[in-house]
Write a protein that holds these residues in place. Structure first.
Motif, PDB file in Angstrom:
ATOM      1  N   PRO A 143      87.517  -0.587  30.126  1.00  0.00           N
ATOM      2  CA  PRO A 143      86.877   0.303  31.096  1.00  0.00           C
ATOM      3  C   PRO A 143      86.564  -0.401  32.410  1.00  0.00           C
ATOM      4  CG  PRO A 143      85.327  -0.327  29.389  1.00  0.00           C
ATOM      5  CD  PRO A 143      86.655  -0.869  28.978  1.00  0.00           C
ATOM      6  N   PRO A 144      86.207   0.366  33.447  1.00  0.00           N
ATOM      7  CA  PRO A 144      85.811  -0.255  34.711  1.00  0.00           C
ATOM      8  C   PRO A 144      84.662  -1.218  34.458  1.00  0.00           C
ATOM      9  CG  PRO A 144      85.688   2.166  34.836  1.00  0.00           C
ATOM     10  CD  PRO A 144      86.082   1.819  33.452  1.00  0.00           C
ATOM     11  N   GLY A 145      84.675  -2.347  35.143  1.00  0.00           N
ATOM     12  CA  GLY A 145      83.577  -3.308  34.998  1.00  0.00           C
ATOM     13  C   GLY A 145      83.707  -4.238  33.806  1.00  0.00           C
ATOM     14  N   ALA A 146      84.830  -4.123  33.054  1.00  0.00           N
ATOM     15  CA  ALA A 146      84.988  -4.959  31.855  1.00  0.00           C
ATOM     16  C   ALA A 146      85.425  -6.388  32.197  1.00  0.00           C
ATOM     17  CB  ALA A 146      86.007  -4.328  30.900  1.00  0.00           C
ATOM     18  N   GLU A 154      93.161  -5.663  25.149  1.00  0.00           N
ATOM     19  CA  GLU A 154      92.039  -4.786  25.490  1.00  0.00           C
ATOM     20  C   GLU A 154      90.735  -5.566  25.452  1.00  0.00           C
ATOM     21  OE1 GLU A 154      90.152  -0.441  24.382  1.00  0.00           O
ATOM     22  OE2 GLU A 154      91.405  -1.419  22.878  1.00  0.00           O
ATOM     23  N   LEU A 155      89.994  -5.490  26.539  1.00  0.00           N
ATOM     24  CA  LEU A 155      88.667  -6.109  26.593  1.00  0.00           C
ATOM     25  C   LEU A 155      87.670  -5.096  26.047  1.00  0.00           C
ATOM     26  CD1 LEU A 155      90.382  -7.750  28.693  1.00  0.00           C
ATOM     27  CD2 LEU A 155      88.245  -8.172  29.866  1.00  0.00           C
ATOM     28  N   LYS A 156      87.167  -5.367  24.851  1.00  0.00           N
ATOM     29  CA  LYS A 156      86.206  -4.463  24.204  1.00  0.00           C
ATOM     30  C   LYS A 156      84.820  -4.746  24.757  1.00  0.00           C
ATOM     31  CE  LYS A 156      88.224  -2.113  20.767  1.00  0.00           C
ATOM     32  NZ  LYS A 156      88.241  -0.662  20.791  1.00  0.00           N
ATOM     33  N   VAL A 157      84.176  -3.705  25.277  1.00  0.00           N
ATOM     34  CA  VAL A 157      82.841  -3.883  25.843  1.00  0.00           C
ATOM     35  C   VAL A 157      81.935  -2.735  25.412  1.00  0.00           C
ATOM     36  CG1 VAL A 157      83.561  -5.203  27.880  1.00  0.00           C
ATOM     37  CG2 VAL A 157      83.573  -2.726  27.963  1.00  0.00           C
ATOM     38  N   ASP A 158      80.640  -2.977  25.505  1.00  0.00           N
ATOM     39  CA  ASP A 158      79.647  -1.964  25.201  1.00  0.00           C
ATOM     40  C   ASP A 158      79.352  -1.231  26.515  1.00  0.00           C
ATOM     41  OD1 ASP A 158      77.174  -0.642  25.008  1.00  0.00           O
ATOM     42  OD2 ASP A 158      76.577  -1.922  23.330  1.00  0.00           O
ATOM     43  N   GLU A 159      79.739   0.047  26.584  1.00  0.00           N
ATOM     44  CA  GLU A 159      79.621   0.781  27.849  1.00  0.00           C
ATOM     45  C   GLU A 159      78.178   0.899  28.341  1.00  0.00           C
ATOM     46  OE1 GLU A 159      81.715   4.489  27.849  1.00  0.00           O
ATOM     47  OE2 GLU A 159      83.636   3.533  27.418  1.00  0.00           O
ATOM     48  N   ARG A 194      74.335  -3.269  33.572  1.00  0.00           N
ATOM     49  CA  ARG A 194      74.732  -4.351  34.482  1.00  0.00           C
ATOM     50  C   ARG A 194      74.937  -3.828  35.899  1.00  0.00           C
ATOM     51  NH1 ARG A 194      79.774  -7.379  31.692  1.00  0.00           N
ATOM     52  NH2 ARG A 194      78.701  -8.348  29.970  1.00  0.00           N
ATOM     53  N   ILE A 195      75.670  -2.706  35.990  1.00  0.00           N
ATOM     54  CA  ILE A 195      75.983  -2.124  37.295  1.00  0.00           C
ATOM     55  C   ILE A 195      74.696  -1.660  37.986  1.00  0.00           C
ATOM     56  CG2 ILE A 195      77.087  -0.122  38.415  1.00  0.00           C
ATOM     57  CD1 ILE A 195      79.128  -2.201  37.794  1.00  0.00           C
ATOM     58  N   LEU A 243      83.634   5.887  34.054  1.00  0.00           N
ATOM     59  CA  LEU A 243      83.675   5.621  32.607  1.00  0.00           C
ATOM     60  C   LEU A 243      84.162   6.856  31.849  1.00  0.00           C
ATOM     61  CD1 LEU A 243      80.460   3.572  31.709  1.00  0.00           C
ATOM     62  CD2 LEU A 243      82.825   2.803  31.580  1.00  0.00           C
ATOM     63  N   VAL A 244      83.665   8.027  32.241  1.00  0.00           N
ATOM     64  CA  VAL A 244      84.068   9.276  31.577  1.00  0.00           C
ATOM     65  C   VAL A 244      85.571   9.486  31.766  1.00  0.00           C
ATOM     66  CG1 VAL A 244      83.865  11.803  31.649  1.00  0.00           C
ATOM     67  CG2 VAL A 244      81.806  10.381  31.725  1.00  0.00           C
ATOM     68  N   GLU A 245      86.035   9.283  33.013  1.00  0.00           N
ATOM     69  CA  GLU A 245      87.465   9.461  33.304  1.00  0.00           C
ATOM     70  C   GLU A 245      88.295   8.470  32.486  1.00  0.00           C
ATOM     71  OE1 GLU A 245      90.545   9.344  37.038  1.00  0.00           O
ATOM     72  OE2 GLU A 245      88.422   9.571  37.484  1.00  0.00           O
ATOM     73  N   TYR A 246      87.798   7.244  32.380  1.00  0.00           N
ATOM     74  CA  TYR A 246      88.504   6.237  31.590  1.00  0.00           C
ATOM     75  C   TYR A 246      88.623   6.687  30.131  1.00  0.00           C
ATOM     76  CZ  TYR A 246      89.593   2.040  29.001  1.00  0.00           C
ATOM     77  OH  TYR A 246      90.188   1.155  28.126  1.00  0.00           O
ATOM     78  N   ARG A 247      87.493   7.144  29.562  1.00  0.00           N
ATOM     79  CA  ARG A 247      87.493   7.580  28.155  1.00  0.00           C
ATOM     80  C   ARG A 247      88.480   8.705  27.929  1.00  0.00           C
ATOM     81  NH1 ARG A 247      81.873   6.735  28.044  1.00  0.00           N
ATOM     82  NH2 ARG A 247      81.497   8.890  28.629  1.00  0.00           N
ATOM     83  N   GLU A 248      88.516   9.661  28.873  1.00  0.00           N
ATOM     84  CA  GLU A 248      89.374  10.839  28.692  1.00  0.00           C
ATOM     85  C   GLU A 248      90.853  10.516  28.860  1.00  0.00           C
ATOM     86  OE1 GLU A 248      87.823  13.681  31.436  1.00  0.00           O
ATOM     87  OE2 GLU A 248      86.088  14.142  30.168  1.00  0.00           O
TER      88      GLU A 248
END
Length: 197
Positions: free
Chosen positions: A8-11, A112-117, A123-124, A151-156
């Motif tokens: 996701p963005p920011g990962a 894939e960089l797995k991160v906790d959204e 952080r942001i 983040l929503v757009e990324y998930r979808e």
């Protein structure tokens, strides 16, 4: 070494891509940069893309796929490349798989960089608050509301790529929540494994 970095963005994809460029001497190919270059160089596909953009429309997958295909045929991509911001959707991923198979140059890995959204959002928000406190202006991408939308757009749209690449056996995941250097070490270990296969 032909790579895709997902997350996701920011990962931290951009940071890790720069480290890979420096260490392995392969270019990072950003869809936006490739598109602008094709338009600026007035290539056949660049002219088509410009006409679409001038009309205020989104550039089609067909045009984006062709721009990517032309770019990876260039000499600096002989040793490999890192795709940044492409593919964004499963149809683009399918087209990329076919394109690379036709060139006899399949992907080395999809990392894939797995991160906790929720932690990313914290952080942001914190970074935005610190910027304002220091009298600075918050970057548009660091605006918490804008970031939450991304983040929503990324998930979808983009998250389904994980399942696609899991299905092809190319997906490798790394823990994106550890320190930057630890993420780099995990990525290098994935690359060593892929090279050994």
């Amino acid at each position: 070494m032909r790579l895709i970095l997902l997350g996701p963005p920011g990962a931290g994809k951009g940071t890790q891509a720069q480290k890979l460029v420096a260490k392995h001497g392969i270019p990072q190919l950003s869809t936006g940069d490739m598109l602008r270059a094709a338009v600026a160089n007035q290539t056949e596909i660049g002219k088509r893309a410009k006409a679409v953009m001038d009309a205020g429309q989104l550039v089609s997958d067909e045009i984006v796929n062709q721009i990517v295909s032309d770019r990876i045929d260039e000499p600096d991509c002989k040793k490999g490349f890192i795709l940044d911001g492409f593919p964004r959707t499963v149809p683009q991923a399918e087209a990329l798989t076919k394109m690379l198979d036709d060139k006899g140059a399949p992907l080395t890995a999809v990392i894939e960089l797995k991160v906790d959204e929720s932690i990313l959002l914290d952080r942001i928000t914190k970074r935005a608050a610190e910027t304002v406190a220091a009298g600075g202006e918050v970057r548009k991408d660091d605006n918490p509301e804008v970031f939450a939308k991304r983040l929503v757009e990324y998930r979808e749209k983009t998250a389904p790529l994980s399942s696609y690449y899991e299905g092809t056996g190319e997906l490798r995941t790394v823990d994106g929540m550890v320190s930057m250097d630890e993420v780099t070490a995990q990525i290098e270990s994935v690359l060593s494994e892929a090279a050994a296969q």
